[in-house]
Design a protein around this motif. Structure first.
Motif, PDB file in Angstrom:
ATOM      1  N   ASP A  44      61.161  23.318  61.307  1.00  0.00           N
ATOM      2  CA  ASP A  44      60.194  24.166  61.305  1.00  0.00           C
ATOM      3  C   ASP A  44      60.358  24.952  62.745  1.00  0.00           C
ATOM      4  OD1 ASP A  44      59.139  23.925  58.903  1.00  0.00           O
ATOM      5  OD2 ASP A  44      57.345  22.540  60.010  1.00  0.00           O
ATOM      6  N   ILE A  45      61.516  24.408  63.684  1.00  0.00           N
ATOM      7  CA  ILE A  45      61.647  24.895  64.930  1.00  0.00           C
ATOM      8  C   ILE A  45      61.687  26.640  64.804  1.00  0.00           C
ATOM      9  CG2 ILE A  45      63.179  25.111  66.870  1.00  0.00           C
ATOM     10  CD1 ILE A  45      63.125  21.947  66.763  1.00  0.00           C
ATOM     11  N   PRO A  46      62.599  27.027  64.026  1.00  0.00           N
ATOM     12  CA  PRO A  46      62.957  28.586  63.851  1.00  0.00           C
ATOM     13  C   PRO A  46      61.697  29.360  63.680  1.00  0.00           C
ATOM     14  CG  PRO A  46      64.716  27.494  62.670  1.00  0.00           C
ATOM     15  CD  PRO A  46      63.509  26.521  63.156  1.00  0.00           C
ATOM     16  N   PHE A  47      60.894  28.968  63.242  1.00  0.00           N
ATOM     17  CA  PHE A  47      59.569  29.396  62.840  1.00  0.00           C
ATOM     18  C   PHE A  47      58.428  29.245  63.703  1.00  0.00           C
ATOM     19  CE2 PHE A  47      61.808  28.217  59.029  1.00  0.00           C
ATOM     20  CZ  PHE A  47      62.252  29.663  58.552  1.00  0.00           C
ATOM     21  N   LYS A  48      58.499  28.402  64.903  1.00  0.00           N
ATOM     22  CA  LYS A  48      57.648  27.978  65.719  1.00  0.00           C
ATOM     23  C   LYS A  48      56.891  29.211  66.573  1.00  0.00           C
ATOM     24  CE  LYS A  48      56.617  24.648  69.319  1.00  0.00           C
ATOM     25  NZ  LYS A  48      57.237  23.743  70.104  1.00  0.00           N
ATOM     26  N   ASP A  50      57.421  32.570  65.581  1.00  0.00           N
ATOM     27  CA  ASP A  50      57.175  33.743  64.476  1.00  0.00           C
ATOM     28  C   ASP A  50      56.078  34.163  64.393  1.00  0.00           C
ATOM     29  OD1 ASP A  50      58.331  35.528  62.750  1.00  0.00           O
ATOM     30  OD2 ASP A  50      58.218  34.398  61.101  1.00  0.00           O
TER      31      ASP A  50
END
Length: 61
Positions: A44-48, A50
């Motif tokens: 979920d890091i890329p969407f943290k 967002d």
């Protein structure tokens, strides 16, 4: 015996054993307790941060 034959003999015997043991160690490491929670949080890091909440293609239309 040539260098190639020596490497071939090593790969056929001890190299194969080393790779199999390495593969089994990775399987044990991945299936340890609480691993799912850790991998889920890393995924979920890329969407943290967002703010859009969706795909860019959808927000441009």
């Amino acid at each position: 015996m040539s260098f190639y034959d020596t490497l071939r003999h090593f790969a056929d015997s001890w190299g194969l054993l080393a790779l199999v043991l390495n593969f089994l160690a990775v399987l044990v490491w991945v299936s340890r307790p609480n691993a799912r929670q850790i991998y889920r949080s890393q995924a979920d890091i890329p969407f943290k941060y967002d703010d859009k909440g969706g795909d860019d293609a959808q927000t441009r239309q």
